[in-house]
Design an enzyme around this catalytic site. Structure first.
Site, short mmCIF file in Angstrom:
data_model
loop_
_atom_site.label_atom_id
_atom_site.label_comp_id
_atom_site.label_asym_id
_atom_site.label_seq_id
_atom_site.Cartn_x
_atom_site.Cartn_y
_atom_site.Cartn_z
CG HIS A 177 -1.67 1.24 1.44
ND1 HIS A 177 -1.39 2.08 2.49
CD2 HIS A 177 -2.68 1.83 0.75
CE1 HIS A 177 -2.20 3.12 2.44
NE2 HIS A 177 -2.98 3.00 1.39
CD GLU A 184 -2.70 2.91 -3.32
OE1 GLU A 184 -3.31 3.97 -3.05
OE2 GLU A 184 -3.01 1.81 -2.81
CG HIS A 185 0.12 6.36 -0.24
ND1 HIS A 185 -0.36 7.45 0.48
CD2 HIS A 185 -0.84 5.41 -0.15
CE1 HIS A 185 -1.54 7.16 0.98
NE2 HIS A 185 -1.85 5.93 0.62
CD GLU A 234 2.65 9.74 0.88
OE1 GLU A 234 1.42 9.60 0.77
OE2 GLU A 234 3.26 10.77 0.51
#
Length: 202
Positions: free
Chosen positions: A35, A38-39, A115
């Site tokens: 995940h 993906e960011h 992030e």
């Protein structure tokens, strides 16, 4: 790749990159990396410097979230683009973004660290009664299988501390040609789009 000409809506196209890898493919010290990756697709790649991709989408008449998005599940990761135009240049730009997602992410340490807080905030937002009930049901029904232990959002300690090597290990292992499918549907010439895909992803 999968190409499907479709005249409606006129002058628009949908592009997808399907990666047949998700949270079930993570090792214990990678829980949440699928995940997180993906960011990172929006935080710097070979053709788009960190902080420039959203502005690029806006110049193309696209909105972040509405026309471009991504999602990660147990067995797949998807990158999605809705193009406002289907001229050759716009299609080439959209395919370039997906090609970078497949093989051109920079994964800079500074961008990974920036992030972390965003993903932790997302994890907190999801941590509600409904989500905890869902996890408890999985644990009850599926016992010691991997599914209850591989919620795509991952573990706090991995999100907070995973070094760049964890990301590159997952990316190098699973973002491979045999695991990737490009999908293009829209108001375009299929043969021309096929040539663009072949050129962009080789």
């Amino acid at each position: 790749y999968v190409i499907y000409p479709n005249k409606e809506p006129q002058g628009r196209a949908s592009l997808r990159l399907l990666v047949e890898a998700g949270s079930l493919h993570e090792k214990e010290d990678q829980r949440g990396v699928a995940h997180f990756l993906e960011h990172m697709a929006f935080n710097g790649s070979k053709h788009y410097e960190p902080g420039t991709l959203v502005e690029f989408f806006q110049r193309m008449g696209m909105s972040f979230g509405g026309d471009t998005n991504a999602s990660t599940g147990f067995d797949r990761t998807q990158y999605m683009l809705e193009l406002a135009h289907t001229d050759a240049k716009t299609l080439a730009e959209g395919l370039q973004v997906l090609a970078d997602d497949a093989s051109g992410l920079l994964l800079l340490d500074a961008e990974i660290d920036k992030e972390r807080g965003i993903i932790l905030s997302e994890k907190r937002a999801r941590d509600n009664v409904g989500f905890r009930t869902f996890v408890a049901q999985f644990e009850f029904m599926l016992g010691d299988t991997l599914l209850p232990k591989r919620m795509p959002i991952g573990l706090v300690e991995v999100i907070e501390k995973a070094p760049r090597a964890r990301f590159t290990e997952f990316w190098d292992t699973w973002y491979r040609p045999e695991k990737l499918t490009v999908v293009a549907v829209g108001d375009f010439d299929a043969a021309a789009v096929e040539q663009q895909i072949a050129a962009m992803f080789t």
